[in-house]
Motif scaffolding. Structure first.
Motif, PDB file in Angstrom:
ATOM      1  N   MET A  83       1.160  -1.366   0.186  1.00  0.00           N
ATOM      2  CA  MET A  83       0.452  -0.081  -0.372  1.00  0.00           C
ATOM      3  C   MET A  83       0.785   1.551   0.638  1.00  0.00           C
ATOM      4  SD  MET A  83      -2.618  -1.589   0.040  1.00  0.00           S
ATOM      5  CE  MET A  83      -4.050  -0.255   0.321  1.00  0.00           C
ATOM      6  N   GLU A  84       1.746   0.989   1.292  1.00  0.00           N
ATOM      7  CA  GLU A  84       3.099   2.635   0.734  1.00  0.00           C
ATOM      8  C   GLU A  84       3.420   2.584  -1.038  1.00  0.00           C
ATOM      9  OE1 GLU A  84       6.496   3.778   3.826  1.00  0.00           O
ATOM     10  OE2 GLU A  84       5.564   2.416   3.807  1.00  0.00           O
ATOM     11  N   LEU A  85       4.023   1.607  -1.357  1.00  0.00           N
ATOM     12  CA  LEU A  85       4.206   1.473  -2.089  1.00  0.00           C
ATOM     13  C   LEU A  85       3.695   2.128  -3.148  1.00  0.00           C
ATOM     14  CD1 LEU A  85       6.827  -1.048  -2.933  1.00  0.00           C
ATOM     15  CD2 LEU A  85       7.440   0.651  -2.005  1.00  0.00           C
ATOM     16  N   MET A  86       2.826   2.012  -3.715  1.00  0.00           N
ATOM     17  CA  MET A  86       1.420   2.466  -4.377  1.00  0.00           C
ATOM     18  C   MET A  86       1.492   3.688  -4.184  1.00  0.00           C
ATOM     19  SD  MET A  86      -1.119  -1.015  -4.469  1.00  0.00           S
ATOM     20  CE  MET A  86      -2.577  -0.036  -6.222  1.00  0.00           C
ATOM     21  N   THR A  87       1.365   4.515  -2.740  1.00  0.00           N
ATOM     22  CA  THR A  87       0.809   5.658  -2.934  1.00  0.00           C
ATOM     23  C   THR A  87       2.015   7.074  -2.999  1.00  0.00           C
ATOM     24  OG1 THR A  87      -0.515   4.989  -0.617  1.00  0.00           O
ATOM     25  CG2 THR A  87       0.492   6.966  -0.797  1.00  0.00           C
ATOM     26  N   ILE A 140       2.204   6.660  -6.724  1.00  0.00           N
ATOM     27  CA  ILE A 140       0.909   7.698  -7.201  1.00  0.00           C
ATOM     28  C   ILE A 140       1.220   9.007  -6.887  1.00  0.00           C
ATOM     29  CG2 ILE A 140      -1.209   8.046  -7.008  1.00  0.00           C
ATOM     30  CD1 ILE A 140      -1.917   5.307  -6.865  1.00  0.00           C
ATOM     31  N   ALA A 141       2.260   9.475  -5.713  1.00  0.00           N
ATOM     32  CA  ALA A 141       2.448  11.019  -5.644  1.00  0.00           C
ATOM     33  C   ALA A 141       3.003  11.489  -6.318  1.00  0.00           C
ATOM     34  CB  ALA A 141       3.411  10.970  -3.937  1.00  0.00           C
ATOM     35  N   SER A 142       4.343  10.879  -6.793  1.00  0.00           N
ATOM     36  CA  SER A 142       5.814  10.847  -7.854  1.00  0.00           C
ATOM     37  C   SER A 142       5.151  11.546  -8.821  1.00  0.00           C
ATOM     38  CB  SER A 142       6.410   9.493  -7.664  1.00  0.00           C
ATOM     39  OG  SER A 142       7.655   9.509  -6.571  1.00  0.00           O
ATOM     40  N   MET A 143       4.051  10.174  -9.682  1.00  0.00           N
ATOM     41  CA  MET A 143       3.851  10.596 -10.950  1.00  0.00           C
ATOM     42  C   MET A 143       2.479  11.383 -11.446  1.00  0.00           C
ATOM     43  SD  MET A 143       1.910   7.078 -12.291  1.00  0.00           S
ATOM     44  CE  MET A 143       1.281   6.637 -11.361  1.00  0.00           C
ATOM     45  N   ILE A 196       3.491  15.646 -12.959  1.00  0.00           N
ATOM     46  CA  ILE A 196       2.506  16.109 -14.010  1.00  0.00           C
ATOM     47  C   ILE A 196       2.489  17.134 -13.745  1.00  0.00           C
ATOM     48  CG2 ILE A 196       1.727  14.189 -15.039  1.00  0.00           C
ATOM     49  CD1 ILE A 196      -0.502  14.607 -13.741  1.00  0.00           C
ATOM     50  N   GLY A 197       2.679  17.629 -13.053  1.00  0.00           N
ATOM     51  CA  GLY A 197       2.602  19.437 -11.787  1.00  0.00           C
ATOM     52  C   GLY A 197       1.114  19.316 -11.365  1.00  0.00           C
ATOM     53  N   ALA A 198       0.213  18.402 -11.292  1.00  0.00           N
ATOM     54  CA  ALA A 198      -0.821  18.739 -10.608  1.00  0.00           C
ATOM     55  C   ALA A 198      -0.961  18.355  -9.177  1.00  0.00           C
ATOM     56  CB  ALA A 198      -2.058  17.173 -10.997  1.00  0.00           C
ATOM     57  N   ASP A 199      -2.409  18.810  -8.632  1.00  0.00           N
ATOM     58  CA  ASP A 199      -2.426  19.249  -7.173  1.00  0.00           C
ATOM     59  C   ASP A 199      -2.224  17.716  -6.808  1.00  0.00           C
ATOM     60  OD1 ASP A 199      -3.194  20.038  -4.755  1.00  0.00           O
ATOM     61  OD2 ASP A 199      -4.353  21.112  -5.269  1.00  0.00           O
ATOM     62  N   THR A 200      -1.550  17.371  -5.763  1.00  0.00           N
ATOM     63  CA  THR A 200      -1.140  16.451  -5.030  1.00  0.00           C
ATOM     64  C   THR A 200      -1.386  16.093  -3.386  1.00  0.00           C
ATOM     65  OG1 THR A 200       1.025  16.747  -4.238  1.00  0.00           O
ATOM     66  CG2 THR A 200       1.127  16.322  -5.909  1.00  0.00           C
ATOM     67  N   ARG A 201      -2.330  17.053  -3.536  1.00  0.00           N
ATOM     68  CA  ARG A 201      -3.270  17.698  -1.802  1.00  0.00           C
ATOM     69  C   ARG A 201      -3.531  15.635  -1.311  1.00  0.00           C
ATOM     70  NH1 ARG A 201      -6.639  22.712  -0.634  1.00  0.00           N
ATOM     71  NH2 ARG A 201      -6.550  21.867  -2.815  1.00  0.00           N
ATOM     72  N   PHE A 202      -4.830  15.653  -2.146  1.00  0.00           N
ATOM     73  CA  PHE A 202      -5.770  14.169  -2.629  1.00  0.00           C
ATOM     74  C   PHE A 202      -4.776  12.632  -1.888  1.00  0.00           C
ATOM     75  CE2 PHE A 202      -4.186  13.930  -6.862  1.00  0.00           C
ATOM     76  CZ  PHE A 202      -4.136  12.258  -7.190  1.00  0.00           C
TER      77      PHE A 202
END
Length: 409
Positions: free
Chosen positions: A298-302, A305-308, A312-318
């Protein structure tokens, strides 16, 4: 499908544990995984034993309701809709009544009552299934509606938010309703498309329109209440309706000269048998989920996703709330722990804290539901059930993120 997914979970946990040991010098991950196996095996038995009393009581009440004619009357309300989206079920079949009871309990957030009614519905539909080891179309749609069911009163989420110091614990009420409604609608559409059921039927559209109109009225009413009043009223309404139903069933049975006590006991005996039969299925699924979590998947997947998202410069707060979303289909207690941890670390009124609360209330513990309901009827082949359930989950998660940005962004 379910057997391949089960194997995939275990292999993923093994690969992740190897990765942790080789690249992160965390050889203790293997011990964590094996500890999770023991813990989940114990938890599976505890869950089944804990269900004995609840299943026995509600299946006893359900048997009295059947004998008194209450179930038939309730089924007649939803029968036109259910018979069009579940054409395998003939008119006046007992499954229509048990499905109605389960959906009503789910909408009110009455999990203790919903599970026994859901098991009864699966057993009733199983009598119509031509292949006893394979889910029918009706059973699959029922499972999808269960894992994505609209819940009007997500009381537990409000209580946890209050414990974590939220200024307005119920400010996530409307976002949760919108997200869970999106999940239910998406699950219904996807499953009906796969099963080639016509949703443009006038009767279906009338029921859906009425349902969403009622949902809108609930949102408008409860959305106007103060947080403490909303929590109190919703809890009172749910419990009053539940207790009233029990009394009405017993009175109706008495008026029709049904021996309520003996019928209750006969129904309760089945509850005991069903609870014990669930243990192997719960052990299989919960152990795989426990291994997946303990291995660090689960931690690796999170992190990926955060890195991707950052790339791309999107909001990472979610991303901070994603552990709750990723855990919810696998484990209700795990998702609850993730939600609380997010609120503790970021704050209950932070964007991540609110989003985690919305995610917790917008989807169901898909694999737990599958394990319990498939175990109750001894089904081994789930066909497209897992894919449709996960599609509903994905829609609910996406809607929860979008709605949270709308309300709290």
């Amino acid at each position: 499908m379910l057997s391949r997914l089960w194997l995939f979970f275990i292999l993923s946990a093994f690969i992740a544990a190897c990765y942790q040991a080789l690249f992160n010098q965390q050889a203790g991950t293997f011990q964590d995984v094996m500890d999770a196996v023991t813990a989940m095996a114990t938890l599976s038995v505890d869950i089944a034993i804990g269900l004995i009393g609840v299943l026995a009581f509600w299946l006893g009440i359900f048997r009295v309701a059947e004998q008194s004619g209450i179930v038939d009357k309730m089924a007649s309300v939803l029968s036109p809709f259910l018979r069009r989206v579940m054409p395998e079920i003939p008119a006046h079949h007992p499954a229509l009544g048990s499905i109605t009871m389960n959906m009503s309990a789910n909408i009110l957030g009455l999990d203790n009552a919903a599970t026994p009614f859901g098991i009864k519905a699966m057993q009733d539909m199983q009598t119509l299934s031509p292949k006893k080891d394979t889910l029918s179309n009706s059973q699959i749609l029922f499972l999808v509606l269960n894992t994505s069911s609209v819940t009007l009163f997500p009381i537990a989420v409000f209580l946890y938010r209050a414990e974590q110091g939220a200024a307005q614990p119920t400010d996530v009420f409307i976002p949760i309703l919108l997200a869970t409604s999106a999940s239910t609608l998406a699950g219904l559409i996807v499953t009906c498309l796969v099963q080639r059921v016509n949703l443009l039927n006038k009767v279906v559209l009338l029921y859906l329109g009425t349902g969403f109109a009622f949902l809108a009225a609930v949102v408008l009413y409860f959305g106007s209440l103060a947080s403490d009043v909303l929590a109190a009223q919703s809890a009172v309404i749910a419990n009053v309706l539940l207790f009233t139903f029990i009394v009405v069933v017993l009175i109706a049975g008495w008026r029709r000269q049904v021996n309520c006590y003996e019928e209750f006991v006969e129904g309760a005996k089945k509850g005991f048998e069903v609870a014990i039969s669930l243990i192997p299925y719960l052990i299989a699924m919960l152990i795989a989920i426990g291994m997946l979590r303990a291995s660090g998947v689960m931690e690796l997947m999170t992190q990926s996703i955060a890195s991707m998202v950052a790339f791309i410069g999107a909001d990472t707060r979610f991303v901070d709330a994603l552990p709750t979303a990723m855990m919810k289909p696998l484990s209700g207690s795990g998702a609850r722990a993730m939600m609380i941890e997010t609120m503790q670390f970021h704050g209950a009124d932070s964007f991540a804290g609110r989003l985690a609360s919305v995610l917790q209330g917008s989807t169901e513990t898909t694999f737990y539901v599958l394990a319990v309901y498939l175990g109750a009827v001894g089904v081994r082949h789930a066909r497209h059930a897992v894919a449709c359930c996960l599609a509903a989950d994905a829609a609910g998660i996406t809607a929860a993120i979008a709605v949270s940005y709308w309300f709290f962004g």
